[in-house]
Design a protein around this motif. Structure first.
Motif, PDB file in Angstrom:
ATOM      1  N   ILE A   1     137.343   3.880 167.679  1.00 41.77           N
ATOM      2  CA  ILE A   1     137.052   2.484 167.982  1.00 41.77           C
ATOM      3  C   ILE A   1     135.675   2.389 168.631  1.00 41.77           C
ATOM      4  CG2 ILE A   1     137.762   0.510 169.383  1.00 41.77           C
ATOM      5  CD1 ILE A   1     140.651   1.618 169.138  1.00 41.77           C
ATOM      6  N   SER A   2     134.812   1.533 168.095  1.00 37.89           N
ATOM      7  CA  SER A   2     133.459   1.428 168.630  1.00 37.89           C
ATOM      8  C   SER A   2     132.836   0.084 168.266  1.00 37.89           C
ATOM      9  CB  SER A   2     132.577   2.566 168.097  1.00 37.89           C
ATOM     10  OG  SER A   2     131.262   2.461 168.573  1.00 37.89           O
ATOM     11  N   HIS A   3     131.824  -0.317 169.040  1.00 39.18           N
ATOM     12  CA  HIS A   3     131.043  -1.509 168.710  1.00 39.18           C
ATOM     13  C   HIS A   3     129.750  -1.120 167.999  1.00 39.18           C
ATOM     14  CE1 HIS A   3     129.208  -0.025 172.417  1.00 39.18           C
ATOM     15  NE2 HIS A   3     128.089  -0.617 171.999  1.00 39.18           N
ATOM     16  N   ASP A   4     129.459   0.185 167.924  1.00 38.65           N
ATOM     17  CA  ASP A   4     128.167   0.684 167.441  1.00 38.65           C
ATOM     18  C   ASP A   4     128.300   1.283 166.040  1.00 38.65           C
ATOM     19  OD1 ASP A   4     125.726   1.982 167.012  1.00 38.65           O
ATOM     20  OD2 ASP A   4     125.482   2.486 169.131  1.00 38.65           O
ATOM     21  N   LEU A   5     127.812   0.548 165.054  1.00 37.88           N
ATOM     22  CA  LEU A   5     127.885   1.008 163.672  1.00 37.88           C
ATOM     23  C   LEU A   5     127.090   2.290 163.471  1.00 37.88           C
ATOM     24  CD1 LEU A   5     129.205   0.081 161.016  1.00 37.88           C
ATOM     25  CD2 LEU A   5     127.097  -1.141 160.479  1.00 37.88           C
ATOM     26  N   GLY A   6     125.995   2.457 164.221  1.00 34.20           N
ATOM     27  CA  GLY A   6     125.168   3.655 164.101  1.00 34.20           C
ATOM     28  C   GLY A   6     125.896   4.896 164.563  1.00 34.20           C
ATOM     29  N   VAL A   7     126.666   4.791 165.647  1.00 33.51           N
ATOM     30  CA  VAL A   7     127.414   5.933 166.171  1.00 33.51           C
ATOM     31  C   VAL A   7     128.512   6.366 165.207  1.00 33.51           C
ATOM     32  CG1 VAL A   7     129.034   6.665 167.972  1.00 33.51           C
ATOM     33  CG2 VAL A   7     126.917   5.510 168.600  1.00 33.51           C
ATOM     34  N   VAL A   8     129.297   5.412 164.724  1.00 37.12           N
ATOM     35  CA  VAL A   8     130.440   5.777 163.879  1.00 37.12           C
ATOM     36  C   VAL A   8     130.002   6.301 162.516  1.00 37.12           C
ATOM     37  CG1 VAL A   8     131.942   4.148 165.049  1.00 37.12           C
ATOM     38  CG2 VAL A   8     130.768   3.441 162.981  1.00 37.12           C
TER      39      VAL A   8
END
Length: 280
Positions: A203-210
């Protein structure tokens, strides 16, 4: 394709309004997670991604639809059965310090889930867990306050691994860490997955991280799936306007590129955001 280890089908989470009203937080969400796979739920704050994780864990009510683990329904089940399911589905929270009891040593923190499950492995298992997350063997006698943020998150990951789960829900596990520590924790999670075959619901808000860690990505907007598909395709060639806005919201190192992305984001066509395409 083998049967999924975890399946969410037509999930609806609604709060309040016992006689049919209330607020719908999650609306008709469906996805499947397979062994050894990382599926990421991405969206801005309030999109519903954490609520989905809580519903899988039994911490949020399932108003409609179902959550199944290896074909067995685990949504809205009695507490006795939920404790059994907890062996197979664990969680790593966003803030490692608040999720670790400051009055307990690392060894006690890692032994606690083993004791709760009736395991007699104790100290031997603790040494193995510390080694698996790259912490020295003498860490067991120390307390969470004696570690850095990245090390505390490693302890939280070790605790999640204690019962050899099939699924780990990673709820923003790197957002409280600096960029360098983020990279190390993400690499650790990938190494553990290769060694154990555990599946991650990330679960994340950061598309770059995932993008770095995911096999597939589901983009959440206002409690619905706006877009779901291969991680590379979603991150580099998003089809839904909301996904494109989310992509452009991610910071970049070059100030000129950042200003250009911000300008493009402001001029994106937004009416479609209220009419989500449920691509599954």
């Amino acid at each position: 394709m083998p049967e999924p280890v975890l399946k969410v089908d037509g999930l609806v989470v609604r709060y309040g309004g016992r006689r049919g009203g209330g607020t719908t937080v999650i609306d008709d969400v469906s996805f499947a997670l397979h062994a050894g796979e990382t599926l990421s739920l991405v969206g801005e704050s309030g999109s519903g991604k954490t609520t989905i994780g809580r519903a899988v864990l039994g911490l949020a009510p399932v108003s409609e639809g179902s959550v199944t683990f290896r074909g067995e329904t685990i949504s809205n089940i009695p507490r006795s059965r939920r404790r059994k399911a907890a062996r197979d589905i664990q969680v790593v929270f966003q803030d490692p310090y608040s999720s670790l009891n400051p009055s307990m040593s690392v060894e006690d923190i890692l032994v606690e889930p083993l004791r709760a499950a009736g395991s007699q492995e104790g100290r031997t298992r603790v040494r193995d867990l510390l080694d698996s997350v790259g912490l020295p063997a003498d860490s067991g006698g120390r307390y969470p306050r004696e570690f850095s943020g990245g090390q505390r998150q490693r302890i939280a990951i070790a605790r999640a691994l204690a019962l050899d789960p099939s699924v780990i829900i990673c709820d923003e596990p790197t957002s409280a860490l600096d960029v360098t520590t983020q990279a190390r924790v993400l690499t650790l999670l990938q190494d553990i997955q290769r060694e154990t075959g555990v599946a991650y619901l990330f679960i994340s808000h950061d598309l770059g991280v995932v993008h770095q860690v995911s096999d597939r990505i589901a983009v959440l907007h206002q409690g619905r799936i706006a877009e779901i598909g291969n991680a590379h395709d979603i991150a580099t060639n998003p089809q839904h306007p909301y996904t494109r806005r989310l992509q452009m919201a991610a910071p970049v190192a070059d100030p000129k590129k950042q200003r250009l992305r911000r300008a493009k984001r402001l001029h994106l066509d937004t009416p479609e955001l209220s009419d989500l395409k449920r691509t599954r």
